[in-house]
Design a protein around this motif. Structure first.
Motif, short mmCIF file in Angstrom:
data_model
loop_
_atom_site.label_atom_id
_atom_site.label_comp_id
_atom_site.label_asym_id
_atom_site.label_seq_id
_atom_site.Cartn_x
_atom_site.Cartn_y
_atom_site.Cartn_z
N PHE A 1 0.84 -1.20 0.00
CA PHE A 1 0.00 0.00 0.00
C PHE A 1 0.88 1.25 0.00
O PHE A 1 1.95 1.28 0.60
CB PHE A 1 -0.89 0.05 1.25
CG PHE A 1 -1.91 -1.04 1.33
CD1 PHE A 1 -1.95 -2.09 0.43
CD2 PHE A 1 -2.85 -1.03 2.35
CE1 PHE A 1 -2.90 -3.09 0.52
CE2 PHE A 1 -3.80 -2.03 2.46
CZ PHE A 1 -3.82 -3.06 1.54
N ASN B 1 -9.50 2.41 5.33
CA ASN B 1 -8.76 1.15 5.19
C ASN B 1 -9.33 0.29 4.07
O ASN B 1 -8.58 -0.33 3.31
CB ASN B 1 -8.78 0.37 6.50
CG ASN B 1 -7.80 0.91 7.51
OD1 ASN B 1 -6.88 1.65 7.16
ND2 ASN B 1 -7.98 0.55 8.77
N LYS C 1 -8.20 1.69 0.80
CA LYS C 1 -6.80 1.38 0.53
C LYS C 1 -6.66 -0.06 0.04
O LYS C 1 -5.89 -0.34 -0.90
CB LYS C 1 -5.97 1.59 1.79
CG LYS C 1 -5.71 3.03 2.14
CD LYS C 1 -5.07 3.18 3.52
CE LYS C 1 -3.76 2.45 3.62
NZ LYS C 1 -3.13 2.62 4.95
N GLU C 2 -7.38 -0.99 0.68
CA GLU C 2 -7.33 -2.39 0.26
C GLU C 2 -7.82 -2.55 -1.17
O GLU C 2 -7.19 -3.25 -1.98
CB GLU C 2 -8.17 -3.25 1.20
CG GLU C 2 -7.60 -3.37 2.61
CD GLU C 2 -8.58 -4.03 3.56
OE1 GLU C 2 -9.72 -4.31 3.14
OE2 GLU C 2 -8.20 -4.27 4.72
N ALA D 1 -5.35 -1.10 -3.70
CA ALA D 1 -4.17 -1.96 -3.85
C ALA D 1 -4.49 -3.17 -4.72
O ALA D 1 -3.71 -3.55 -5.60
CB ALA D 1 -3.66 -2.39 -2.49
N HIS E 1 -5.34 -9.77 1.51
CA HIS E 1 -4.66 -8.55 1.94
C HIS E 1 -4.47 -8.57 3.44
O HIS E 1 -5.19 -9.23 4.19
CB HIS E 1 -5.41 -7.28 1.51
CG HIS E 1 -6.90 -7.35 1.61
ND1 HIS E 1 -7.56 -7.35 2.80
CD2 HIS E 1 -7.85 -7.43 0.64
CE1 HIS E 1 -8.86 -7.40 2.59
NE2 HIS E 1 -9.06 -7.46 1.29
N ASN F 1 -1.01 -3.32 5.07
CA ASN F 1 -0.17 -2.65 4.07
C ASN F 1 0.24 -3.51 2.87
O ASN F 1 1.07 -3.07 2.06
CB ASN F 1 1.10 -2.08 4.72
CG ASN F 1 0.79 -0.94 5.65
OD1 ASN F 1 -0.16 -0.20 5.45
ND2 ASN F 1 1.59 -0.80 6.70
#
Length: 217
Positions: A20, A44, A47-48, A51, A88, A91
């Motif tokens: 990430f 969060n 972000k997942e 990615a 995942h 990060n």
């Protein structure tokens, strides 16, 4: 660079991992439908998703790919006959793709938190066997980290088997780790059994300073 690697497993299968970063945003990497669904979610989750889609675009090229899920939770690529596995952790995100075979992957950030839940996922025979692995799988001079890595090999392997047999909804105790063999300091094989069906599978593992990853083709 956020892309850590894309590795060709065989002529049909590739494995990738993404770290990430603050420069990858859902609006830049996700198809419009996915972006609209994700933009109201927590940071969060965004972000997942960013990615995963950024990594998918690197592996397949930008094609408006959309990831759906079956009722069992198994991910599928819409309008594609490719098999996909996704995972995942803190990060990091990982994807495995195959044009031919069912696949599954699990990645976990190395932390000694896993030691607190050992009794919840380890069978008694696995706990005895895990004691024989100390000194054989080492990624750190810190004994606590090495114990965490060994436990995470068991955890990741069980999670990978659970995903592979998603239709069966296996309990973690239904999956038995029979043998872990190191092929070097950072990779090896894990032989696992689905105790309900009696089927045995051989998984591959990869370990580095930050993560433990297992996959099954």
């Amino acid at each position: 660079m956020p892309l850590l690697y894309i590795e060709r497993i065989d002529e049909y299968t590739q494995l990738g991992t993404w770290q990430f970063d603050t420069c990858t945003h859902i609006e830049n990497v996700c198809p419009p439908d996915v972006y609209n669904q994700t933009r109201t979610m927590c940071n969060n989750r965004q972000k997942e998703t960013a990615a995963v889609y950024a990594l998918l675009n690197e592996m397949l090229g930008r094609g408006g790919w959309i990831i759906d899920h079956e009722d069992s939770g198994r991910p599928i690529l819409r309008h594609s006959d490719m098999e996909i596995g996704i995972s995942h952790t803190k990060n990091y995100a990982s994807i495995i793709l195959s044009k031919r075979n069912r696949v599954a992957v699990d990645i976990e950030y190395i932390s000694d938190r896993i030691c607190k839940i050992e009794d919840k996922f380890m069978r008694a025979d696995e706990r005895d066997y895990s004691q024989t692995l100390y000194g054989k799988i080492n990624v750190s001079s810190d004994a606590r980290i090495n114990k965490a890595c060994i436990l995470l090999l068991f955890w990741c392997a069980k999670e990978t088997m659970y995903k592979y047999y998603s239709d069966e909804h296996l309990a973690l105790q239904d999956i038995k780790i029979e043998q872990i063999t190191s092929n070097g300091i950072d990779n090896g094989n894990i032989i696992c059994q689905n105790t309900l069906s009696g089927e045995t599978k051989t998984l591959e593992y990869k370990v580095n300073d930050s993560t433990v990853l297992t996959y099954l083709v």
